[in-house]
Scaffold this motif. Sequence first.
Motif, mmCIF file in Angstrom:
data_model
loop_
_atom_site.group_PDB
_atom_site.id
_atom_site.type_symbol
_atom_site.label_atom_id
_atom_site.label_comp_id
_atom_site.label_asym_id
_atom_site.label_seq_id
_atom_site.Cartn_x
_atom_site.Cartn_y
_atom_site.Cartn_z
ATOM 1 N N CYS A 193 -7.108 -3.073 2.684
ATOM 2 C CA CYS A 193 -6.752 -1.766 3.238
ATOM 3 C C CYS A 193 -7.997 -0.986 3.624
ATOM 4 O O CYS A 193 -8.055 -0.362 4.692
ATOM 5 N N TYR B 167 0.831 -1.203 0.000
ATOM 6 C CA TYR B 167 0.000 0.000 0.000
ATOM 7 C C TYR B 167 0.871 1.261 0.000
ATOM 8 O O TYR B 167 2.018 1.263 0.444
ATOM 9 N N GLU C 218 -14.254 3.380 -2.453
ATOM 10 C CA GLU C 218 -13.356 2.994 -3.538
ATOM 11 C C GLU C 218 -13.702 3.800 -4.780
ATOM 12 O O GLU C 218 -14.871 3.953 -5.135
ATOM 13 N N ARG D 229 -3.468 3.529 -2.194
ATOM 14 C CA ARG D 229 -3.358 2.741 -3.415
ATOM 15 C C ARG D 229 -2.643 1.437 -3.100
ATOM 16 O O ARG D 229 -1.722 1.397 -2.294
ATOM 17 N N GLU D 230 -3.102 0.371 -3.754
ATOM 18 C CA GLU D 230 -2.523 -0.955 -3.568
ATOM 19 C C GLU D 230 -2.619 -1.659 -4.917
ATOM 20 O O GLU D 230 -3.636 -1.555 -5.604
ATOM 21 N N LEU E 120 -6.309 -3.904 -1.956
ATOM 22 C CA LEU E 120 -7.011 -2.632 -1.798
ATOM 23 C C LEU E 120 -8.234 -2.806 -0.902
ATOM 24 O O LEU E 120 -8.501 -1.962 -0.034
ATOM 25 N N ARG E 121 -8.960 -3.908 -1.094
ATOM 26 C CA ARG E 121 -10.124 -4.168 -0.242
ATOM 27 C C ARG E 121 -9.693 -4.375 1.212
ATOM 28 O O ARG E 121 -10.362 -3.908 2.142
ATOM 29 N N ARG F 270 -7.771 1.660 -9.489
ATOM 30 C CA ARG F 270 -8.663 2.105 -8.431
ATOM 31 C C ARG F 270 -7.873 2.439 -7.169
ATOM 32 O O ARG F 270 -6.741 1.984 -6.985
ATOM 33 N N TYR F 271 -8.495 3.227 -6.309
ATOM 34 C CA TYR F 271 -7.868 3.606 -5.052
ATOM 35 C C TYR F 271 -8.955 3.796 -4.004
ATOM 36 O O TYR F 271 -10.151 3.896 -4.324
ATOM 37 N N VAL F 272 -8.554 3.836 -2.748
ATOM 38 C CA VAL F 272 -9.470 4.067 -1.635
ATOM 39 C C VAL F 272 -9.278 5.493 -1.137
ATOM 40 O O VAL F 272 -8.144 5.929 -0.904
#
Length: 217
Positions: free
Chosen positions: A186, A162, A199, A176-177, A183-184, A208-210
């Motif tokens: 995190c 991450y 997301e 970001r992962e 990502l989920r 994609r990012y969180v």
Amino acid sequence: MKPPTAAQRRIIEAADPQTGRLSGSETQLTGLVRARLAFRHPRPPHACFLTPAGHRVREEGPALAPTPTPTPTVPEQPPPAASGAFAARTGTETAPPGAEGPARAREVRSAWEGLVELRRMTNPDGATDRPCAWERTHLVRAAALALEAAGCRPAGPGRAGYRVAETPQPEAVAVREPTPQGLRECGAALERAGWQVGEHAEPRGGGRYVLASPRRK
């Protein structure tokens, strides 16, 4: 930050093991507050409690106490690296990581326990399930600590993981992962730590990012 004196270490080691409350003279407690190893509760009787940095000093234990002043025939040694301030890993570091394995796990656990105690003492209702004011003014560091404490893997030189970064939005960070599952994980870790997460897709198909922000209620 200067390493604590022997007297300060004795006060820190004698802190209440559950709450981190400190006992000592007004002069001693004021010195710990100035050193950012303690903070005063805003409500009377304005007791002093360990900060995350103070909890780390107690976790280090007496083995890292300052050594006696050397004799003139022995050159003075520099302070140990462990006396440096703890920093949660954001995944954006360019230098190789320092301590790893059990030593790093102890540092992270102590820092997280200190932050939870800071929540309890500074949130108006004593809640520990949502971020406190310090976290809202140190977003990247707070989010990184929540992720690392949950066991998520930060990126590093030659290592995927991450990355936590600032965003133009107030009170929000981007995480970001490289893998959807990571990502989920995190996002779930930050939710458990009291953050609101969503997301989002990067512009122009960049993955994609969180987006995460500290929950207030």
